[in-house]
Design a protein around this motif. Structure first.
Motif, PDB file in Angstrom:
ATOM      1  N   ASP A 255      40.137  47.325  37.813  1.00 28.80           N
ATOM      2  CA  ASP A 255      41.205  46.675  37.033  1.00 28.80           C
ATOM      3  C   ASP A 255      41.466  45.259  37.556  1.00 28.80           C
ATOM      4  OD1 ASP A 255      41.234  48.997  35.639  1.00 28.80           O
ATOM      5  OD2 ASP A 255      43.075  49.784  36.525  1.00 28.80           O
ATOM      6  N   TRP A 256      41.375  45.097  38.876  1.00 28.36           N
ATOM      7  CA  TRP A 256      41.519  43.745  39.452  1.00 28.36           C
ATOM      8  C   TRP A 256      40.401  42.832  38.939  1.00 28.36           C
ATOM      9  CZ3 TRP A 256      37.825  41.459  42.588  1.00 28.36           C
ATOM     10  CH2 TRP A 256      38.172  40.210  43.097  1.00 28.36           C
ATOM     11  N   LEU A 257      39.161  43.319  38.958  1.00 30.41           N
ATOM     12  CA  LEU A 257      38.024  42.532  38.472  1.00 30.41           C
ATOM     13  C   LEU A 257      38.244  42.137  37.009  1.00 30.41           C
ATOM     14  CD1 LEU A 257      35.037  41.479  38.755  1.00 30.41           C
ATOM     15  CD2 LEU A 257      34.340  43.704  37.843  1.00 30.41           C
ATOM     16  N   CYS A 258      38.652  43.111  36.203  1.00 28.69           N
ATOM     17  CA  CYS A 258      38.828  42.829  34.770  1.00 28.69           C
ATOM     18  C   CYS A 258      39.941  41.811  34.553  1.00 28.69           C
ATOM     19  CB  CYS A 258      39.098  44.124  33.997  1.00 28.69           C
ATOM     20  SG  CYS A 258      37.620  45.165  33.937  1.00 28.69           S
ATOM     21  N   ALA A 259      41.007  41.872  35.371  1.00 35.79           N
ATOM     22  CA  ALA A 259      42.091  40.877  35.251  1.00 35.79           C
ATOM     23  C   ALA A 259      41.544  39.486  35.569  1.00 35.79           C
ATOM     24  CB  ALA A 259      43.252  41.245  36.175  1.00 35.79           C
ATOM     25  N   GLU A 260      40.679  39.395  36.570  1.00 34.93           N
ATOM     26  CA  GLU A 260      40.069  38.096  36.915  1.00 34.93           C
ATOM     27  C   GLU A 260      39.186  37.600  35.768  1.00 34.93           C
ATOM     28  OE1 GLU A 260      40.328  36.156  39.959  1.00 34.93           O
ATOM     29  OE2 GLU A 260      42.110  37.422  39.929  1.00 34.93           O
ATOM     30  N   LEU A 261      38.396  38.510  35.211  1.00 34.39           N
ATOM     31  CA  LEU A 261      37.513  38.124  34.105  1.00 34.39           C
ATOM     32  C   LEU A 261      38.352  37.632  32.927  1.00 34.39           C
ATOM     33  CD1 LEU A 261      35.016  41.162  34.232  1.00 34.39           C
ATOM     34  CD2 LEU A 261      34.546  38.820  34.998  1.00 34.39           C
ATOM     35  N   HIS A 262      39.432  38.348  32.653  1.00 31.92           N
ATOM     36  CA  HIS A 262      40.318  37.986  31.546  1.00 31.92           C
ATOM     37  C   HIS A 262      40.916  36.600  31.777  1.00 31.92           C
ATOM     38  CE1 HIS A 262      43.097  38.634  28.261  1.00 31.92           C
ATOM     39  NE2 HIS A 262      44.076  38.237  29.061  1.00 31.92           N
TER      40      HIS A 262
END
Ligand SMILES: Cc1ncc(COP(=O)(O)O)c(C=O)c1O
Length: 374
Positions: A297-304
């Motif tokens: 979820d942290w990775l996806c927040a960064e990607l977003h």
């Protein structure tokens, strides 16, 4: 004729080669193995096989280290013990469980039991390649049904693709490589729609990572669907990929047909001890789920935040759109000692990255920003 035995990763390469080549070339095993990351330094960050960076739980490691006391005996007692534990876990009879050398052996045995020349198997495209790969070996036809626009298995189209010669339907839920799910209600409708003569193989390798309440394991539905077979693995949430243990769950008749295709004593004493210890540790699943889903979820927040497109994932891997062929990009990551991918031909611009530790994913993001700036 002796068929070469194929490892899970070798399927990626074999997909590009013809069956004729596979059967004709005695050097095949060596050739395919050469594409594995041999020569990659020990400190490489491995984000390419959806493994668990935290590895086996401490109790499993202790059990493995005690395995020397059981290594000299055939593992029948351990097989019975793990089978009984799994039967209790899933509230089924022992005769409803078959252990495999990884869940890959279960997938292969399903192909062997339910496919043959003239039969077909229906799969999503893309999905985990093993079932289609083994179907080629057994000379059955594979019907690949493209995923929906939101990258989910198209269950209506898959059911509609079945005919009188369909021996197997493979549903990977959650799906690898898209990380998407089909809901319990959708899968129930699908199971009603698939003709009863076809075995429905539901691969729940990534079951433990799913947190959304509209998802459901189909194991409790076995009494209603005699043609249902579920595959599970110890390779993902339990961190035992290198030890090789998976299992199938189904009605007794179906398990009998499956077992006929399995080796006797196909699982080793060390992994059985590790699996038993893992199943007895109530913290393993919640801990690994929390760690890996939190990092995802942290990775996806960064990607977003960077404006990148990715497929929201219910698993320990994420597909990221790079708007260009990912094959060279995978090479550029490798040059930086980070293993990612592999490329899935029907989604050639999407990079699959497995979730590692937080520092590993930070290293991945740093490399991504250099290689493919947002
Ligand atoms: C969906 C799925 N099924 C099965 C497997 C095979 O796992 P194993 O043979 O290690 O149990 C994998 C491995 O990545 C997978 O992604």
């Amino acid at each position: 004729m002796i068929l070469p035995s194929l490892s899970r990763r070798q399927f990626g390469d074999l997909a590009a080669k013809s069956l004729a080549l596979a059967l004709a070339a005695p050097a095949l095993a060596g050739e395919a193995a050469a594409s594995l990351p041999l020569g990659v330094p020990d400190d490489a960050i491995q984000l390419n096989a959806n493994e668990n960076p935290y590895g086996p739980c401490p109790r499993a490691l202790a059990a493995i280290s005690r395995a020397e006391t059981i290594a000299s005996r055939y593992p029948e007692a351990a097989i019975e013990r793990v089978t009984a534990t799994l039967a209790r876990l899933h509230a089924v009879g022992r005769e409803q469980i078959a252990l495999g050398c990884g869940s890959t052996e279960i997938l292969r045995a399903a192909d062997a039991a339910f496919l043959a020349p003239g039969k077909n198997v229906v799969v999503a495209e893309p999905t985990f390649e093993a079932v289609a790969g083994f179907a080629r070996v057994f000379r059955a036809e594979t019907r690949k049904i493209p995923v929906t626009r939101d990258f989910r298995s198209d269950l209506r189209a898959m059911a509609a693709a079945c005919d009188a010669n369909t021996g197997l339907v493979y549903l990977c839920n959650p799906n690898n490589p898209t990380g998407t799910i089909n809901t319990g209600a959708e899968v129930a409708a699908f199971l009603h729609a698939v003709p009863k003569h076809a075995v429905v193989l539901v691969d729940e390798a990534y079951f433990h990572f799913v947190e959304t309440p509209d998802y459901a394991s189909v194991i409790p539905w076995l009494p209603r669907f005699p043609n249902l077979l579920i595959a599970r693995t110890f390779s993902k949430v339990y961190g035992l990929a290198g030890m090789r243990l998976g299992y199938g769950v189904a009605q007794p008749d179906l398990i009998r047909a499956l077992r006929a295709q399995l080796l006797w004593d196909n699982t080793n004493a060390a992994v059985l001890a590790a699996a038993q210890a893992s199943l007895e540790d109530p913290d393993v699943v919640p801990r690994n789920r929390r760690l890996l889903n939190g990092t995802r979820d942290w990775l996806c927040a960064e990607l977003h935040r960077e404006g990148r497109r990715y497929i929201p994932s219910h698993t320990n891997f994420v597909m990221i759109s790079l708007d260009r062929d990912v094959a060279p990009i995978i090479g550029q990551f490798r040059a930086r000692n980070i293993l990612v991918g592999r490329k899935f031909p029907s989604l050639p611009d999407w990079l699959r990255v497995s979730i590692g530790t937080r520092p590993q994913m930070q290293a991945f993001l740093t490399a991504l920003r250099q290689i493919a700036p947002a």
